[in-house]
Each structure stands twice: as structure tokens, then as C-alpha cells.
Design an enzyme around this catalytic site. Structure first.
Site, PDB file in Angstrom:
ATOM      1  N   PRO A   2       2.022 -41.938 -13.788  1.00 31.95           N
ATOM      2  CA  PRO A   2       2.042 -43.082 -12.866  1.00 31.95           C
ATOM      3  C   PRO A   2       3.334 -43.097 -12.040  1.00 31.95           C
ATOM      4  CG  PRO A   2       1.551 -43.774 -15.114  1.00 31.95           C
ATOM      5  CD  PRO A   2       1.991 -42.352 -15.180  1.00 31.95           C
ATOM      6  N   GLU A   3       3.206 -43.385 -10.752  1.00 29.56           N
ATOM      7  CA  GLU A   3       4.378 -43.465  -9.884  1.00 29.56           C
ATOM      8  C   GLU A   3       4.562 -44.920  -9.453  1.00 29.56           C
ATOM      9  OE1 GLU A   3       4.509 -40.182  -7.081  1.00 29.56           O
ATOM     10  OE2 GLU A   3       3.356 -38.906  -8.445  1.00 29.56           O
ATOM     11  N   LYS A  55       9.340 -47.163 -11.558  1.00 29.16           N
ATOM     12  CA  LYS A  55       8.251 -46.980 -12.521  1.00 29.16           C
ATOM     13  C   LYS A  55       8.371 -47.952 -13.704  1.00 29.16           C
ATOM     14  CE  LYS A  55       8.274 -42.054 -11.368  1.00 29.16           C
ATOM     15  NZ  LYS A  55       8.457 -40.697 -11.912  1.00 29.16           N
ATOM     16  N   CYS A 231      -3.961 -25.477   4.722  1.00 28.65           N
ATOM     17  CA  CYS A 231      -3.206 -26.615   5.240  1.00 28.65           C
ATOM     18  C   CYS A 231      -3.941 -27.190   6.448  1.00 28.65           C
ATOM     19  CB  CYS A 231      -1.808 -26.154   5.640  1.00 28.65           C
ATOM     20  SG  CYS A 231      -0.879 -27.367   6.581  1.00 28.65           S
ATOM     21  N   CYS A 234      -1.515 -26.472   9.695  1.00 33.12           N
ATOM     22  CA  CYS A 234      -1.261 -25.161  10.305  1.00 33.12           C
ATOM     23  C   CYS A 234      -2.201 -24.066   9.815  1.00 33.12           C
ATOM     24  CB  CYS A 234       0.198 -24.747  10.052  1.00 33.12           C
ATOM     25  SG  CYS A 234       0.474 -24.166   8.372  1.00 33.12           S
ATOM     26  N   CYS A 253       3.201 -26.442   1.787  1.00 31.33           N
ATOM     27  CA  CYS A 253       2.660 -25.452   2.704  1.00 31.33           C
ATOM     28  C   CYS A 253       3.803 -24.585   3.215  1.00 31.33           C
ATOM     29  CB  CYS A 253       1.945 -26.133   3.875  1.00 31.33           C
ATOM     30  SG  CYS A 253       1.484 -24.899   5.131  1.00 31.33           S
ATOM     31  N   CYS A 256       4.258 -24.514   7.427  1.00 31.41           N
ATOM     32  CA  CYS A 256       4.805 -25.546   8.326  1.00 31.41           C
ATOM     33  C   CYS A 256       5.883 -26.410   7.706  1.00 31.41           C
ATOM     34  CB  CYS A 256       3.685 -26.384   8.912  1.00 31.41           C
ATOM     35  SG  CYS A 256       2.702 -27.256   7.683  1.00 31.41           S
TER      36      CYS A 256
END
Ligand code: ZN
Length: 258
Positions: A2-3, A55, A231, A234, A253, A256
Site C-alpha cells: 500500500p502507498e 503510509k 511504451c 515512444c 522505459c 524516453c
């Protein structure tokens, strides 16, 4: 794991369910040392407020008592109508607070403690927390000051997980924020400009309130969980690798993000 958005989401559901009430049933079913007398200690006390910082979640009761929770990898808060089926087995419940037709249930700990308000203010783990990424008065300069105080060789993706720098960011949000700001999560924090660091934080500030309000389905999904896929910006292939001491999963990615 959990964030901050998940915890703020839980806090607002719990607040709506029990703030301003005196829970008439308090139970600590899990046989965990030290929790035996909680029902006695909390009985008859009104829930004054429910709030989150990063949190961490706090249920504050009348008379200088606060329940502090951190879910780490395993914990879960649930809010149920009376008689509604719980999402986890009853034996995994550490705490039940029932008020009128609702039950607030904390499953699987692992951090659940009853503290005086003074201890909440002075506990070194809590006092060390950086500004809450979802906090109303988020202080960008304080965030930058703390980021610069950390190891400049630490990759920025991992540095964002440091709760002493900024509270509330986990694997999903560090990956998505670095993507949104087109910053390579492997770039050493010391080589990330203030402008790029703020672009990362501002994306989180802009998008996290949505999932804090509506739940995890409202999170962006550009790179997290998309390793091996193209992505959308890109066309390069999204990668995943564990980062730094905790080997925490990072998605990015290489096409990019620089
Ligand atoms: Zn790309």
C-alpha cells in the site's frame, strides 16, 4: 504494498464510518502480545479524528490515545456494513471497531500500536518522516532539502522511496512519476536537477489525490506492471529490474526516460 494514496483512501473511509462516534464494540481477536487490554483502554472514548501521513494511519481517540498503523506489505484496512462478508478471514483480524451499522477491521498488522499523543509527536520513526506527498501544505523546498541530504549516488527511483525525504511514495508511484517526468529512475539523485525532482513530485501531487479518493483503479499505468510491453510514448520495450539495497521493483522505459 500500500502507498500513500491507499492509506489516505482508507483514512477517509474510516473517518466517514466512525469519526465523531464512540465505538460500542472493540475487539482484538489476534493473539498478539500487548493488545489484551485495548478494549478496556478504548471503551467509552470518542473517535476524534482519522488521518494519514504518508503510509501511516492514525485513529485519534478522546483522552490522549491514538492508534497508529502501518500496513507494510501484508496489512489491510476494511470498512464493512454489519453482516457484510469480510475480505479476509476473521482469524486474521487484529482489530475490530464497530460503531452503529459499520465495522472497521484491521487485518494482518503488522504495525498496530496504541500510543499517547505525546508519543506520536516524539516517536523518532514518526518525527523523521518527510513531508506527506498528499499533504495540504506540501513544502517543495523541504522535499528538495531532504533529497539533497540523502546519498547522491542513490538512484532517483529508489531515493523517492526514502520516507524521510518524502512520505507516501512506493514502487508504483516512483515508477509512474519518473515516467511522467521522463526521468530515468537509474539516474543518480545527485544528477537530477531541482526542476526534474519537482516535476516528479508535482506529478504525484496532481495524480495521487484521484486514487486517494477513488481507489487504486484510478492510478496511472504507463510502466508499472507493463514489463515487456511497448511504451505508449515512444514504442520502446518497458523494462523491470530490482533497485538498490531493497531490490525494489522498478519499471521504466529506456527509450524516453533519460
Ligand atoms: Zn518510452
Amino acid at each position: 504494498m500500500p502507498e500513500g494514496d491507499t492509506i489516505h483512501h482508507a483514512a477517509s473511509r474510516i473517518r466517514a464510518a466512525i469519526a465523531g462516534t464512540v465505538p460500542e464494540r472493540i475487539a482484538t481477536p489476534h493473539p498478539r502480545h500487548g493488545m489484551d487490554r485495548w478494549p478496556e483502554r478504548l471503551r467509552g472514548r470518542e473517535v476524534v479524528s482519522v488521518d494519514a501521513h504518508g503510509k501511516h494511519l492514525f485513529i485519534r481517540f478522546q483522552g490522549d490515545v491514538t492508534l497508529h498503523s502501518h500496513l507494510r506489505m501484508t496489512g489491510l484496512w476494511g470498512v464493512y456494513r454489519e453482516g457484510e462478508r469480510w475480505r479476509r478471514a476473521a482469524r486474521r483480524a487484529w482489530l475490530v471497531l464497530a460503531s452503529g451499522p459499520v465495522e472497521v477491521v484491521q487485518f494482518d498488522g503488522p504495525v498496530l500500536e496504541l500510543m499517547s499523543d505525546r508519543r506520536v509527536r516524539t516517536d523518532p520513526r514518526l518525527a523523521a518522516l518527510g513531508p506527506d506527498i498528499l499533504g495540504e501544505g506540501f513544502d517543495e523546498r523541504e522535499f528538495l532539502r531532504r533529497l539533497r541530504a540523502d546519498d547522491p549516488t542513490r538512484p532517483i527511483g529508489d531515493a523517492l522511496l526514502e520516507q524521510r525525504t518524502v512520505a507516501g511514495i512506493g514502487n508504483v508511484w516512483k515508477s509512474e512519476c519518473c515516467f511522467a517526468a521522463a526521468v530515468d529512475p537509474w539516474r543518480p539523485a545527485g544528477a537530477v536537477s531541482d526542476g526534474d525532482a519537482l516535476a516528479i513530485a508535482r506529478f504525484a501531487r496532481e495524480r495521487m489525490p484521484l486514487s486517494a479518493r477513488e481507489g487504486p483503479r484510478a492510478r496511472p499505468r504507463e510502466v508499472y506492471g507493463r514489463a515487456g510491453e511497448r511504451c505508449r510514448r515512444c514504442g520502446a520495450i518497458v523494462l523491470e529490474r530490482g533497485q538498490w539495497d531493497g531490490n525494489r521493483a522498478t519499471f521504466w522505459c529506456p527509450g524516453c526516460q533519460r
